[in-house]
Design an enzyme around this catalytic site. Structure first.
Site, short mmCIF file in Angstrom:
data_model
loop_
_atom_site.label_atom_id
_atom_site.label_comp_id
_atom_site.label_asym_id
_atom_site.label_seq_id
_atom_site.Cartn_x
_atom_site.Cartn_y
_atom_site.Cartn_z
CE LYS A 167 68.96 17.80 36.35
NZ LYS A 167 67.53 17.83 35.94
NE ARG B 168 68.67 13.10 40.64
CZ ARG B 168 68.22 13.19 39.41
NH1 ARG B 168 66.96 13.11 39.15
NH2 ARG B 168 69.06 13.32 38.42
NE ARG C 170 65.33 13.89 27.70
CZ ARG C 170 65.60 14.09 28.99
NH1 ARG C 170 66.57 14.91 29.34
NH2 ARG C 170 64.90 13.50 29.92
NE ARG D 139 66.63 9.93 30.29
CZ ARG D 139 66.93 10.93 31.11
NH1 ARG D 139 67.80 11.86 30.74
NH2 ARG D 139 66.37 11.00 32.30
NE ARG E 193 62.37 11.50 34.73
CZ ARG E 193 62.65 11.78 33.46
NH1 ARG E 193 61.92 11.25 32.48
NH2 ARG E 193 63.65 12.56 33.16
#
Ligand code: AP5
Ligand code: MG
Length: 187
Positions: free
Chosen positions: A14, A89, A128, A134, A146
């Protein structure tokens, strides 16, 4: 004013696609995840409330994200359109967004959904993790949470937007450029 939603599981691309869409269409990109991480970095009260939830891969309260979206809409009257990334969401968030836009005689124009498998979510996020650092990317348990939260709370939005004729699903497997071309076609 146009309102577009970028939808999809964690790590679907996204944010990656949003950057390209902003360049091409002059949209105002609003990622609720990015906004929350900024609040955490600044150490605000809101950031403190959100931190432990995000780090564990849980959603923050609907009221918090809806408030952030309301401010973004109010503070950016001149933009070429809004591109919401990671919002709404939950069905409750979608209903509140509809009510907010209805007050201005507007509604969501299109939902662009980028779909990848749970296995690919893991691959992309673990890749990532080494780049962006993160905290919610670091632990496989958090990634799984998640994913589970996405299936339980966010996926029902597909059936919310489909009957309205707004839902456009794109397969998120391929090069970044290939996926961007497919999204551009939908827009
Ligand atoms: P958020 O920051 O939105 O995280 P997310 O939804 O989990 O999505 P990501 O940002 O991880 O992935 P992405 O789809 O943007 O993928 P990216 O482009 O980076 O939210 C974080 C947290 O904030 C939530 O868990 C929640 O706690 C809270 N939150 C946020 N919004 C909320 C809301 N509305 N309500 C309640 N809580 C909320 O790509 C991923 C990786 O893949 C990158 O390394 C990228 O380079 C790579 N990649 C991208 N495209 C490709 C491709 N085509 N091929 C190969 N690699 C690719
Ligand atoms: Mg993102």
């Amino acid at each position: 004013m146009k309102y577009y939603l970028l939808f999809g599981p964690p790590g679907a691309g996204k944010g990656t696609q949003a950057k390209l869409l902003v360049e091409k269409y002059n949209f105002h990109h609003v990622s609720t995840g990015d906004l929350l991480r900024k609040e955490i970095a600044k150490g605000t009260e809101l950031g403190l409330k959100a931190k432990s939830l995000i780090d564990a891969g849980n959603f923050v309260d609907d009221a918090i994200v809806v408030g952030m979206i309301g401010s973004e809409i109010a503070n950016n009257p001149e933009v070429g359109g809004f591109l919401f990334d990671g919002f709404p969401r939950t069905v409750a968030q979608a209903e509140i967004l509809d009510q907010m836009l209805q007050k201005q005689g507007k509604s969501v124009d299109k939902v662009i959904s980028i779909i990848i498998s749970d296995e690919m979510v893991f691959e992309r996020i673990q890749h990532r993790a080494n780049i962006e650092g993160r905290k919610d990317d670091a632990d496989p348990k958090t990634i799984q949470n998640r994913i589970d939260t996405y299936h339980a709370k966010t996926e029902p939005l597909i059936e919310y937007y489909k009957p309205q004729g707004k839902y456009n699903e794109i397969c998120g497997v391929g090069t970044i450029e290939e996926i961007f071309a497919k999204i551009s076609e939908v827009l």
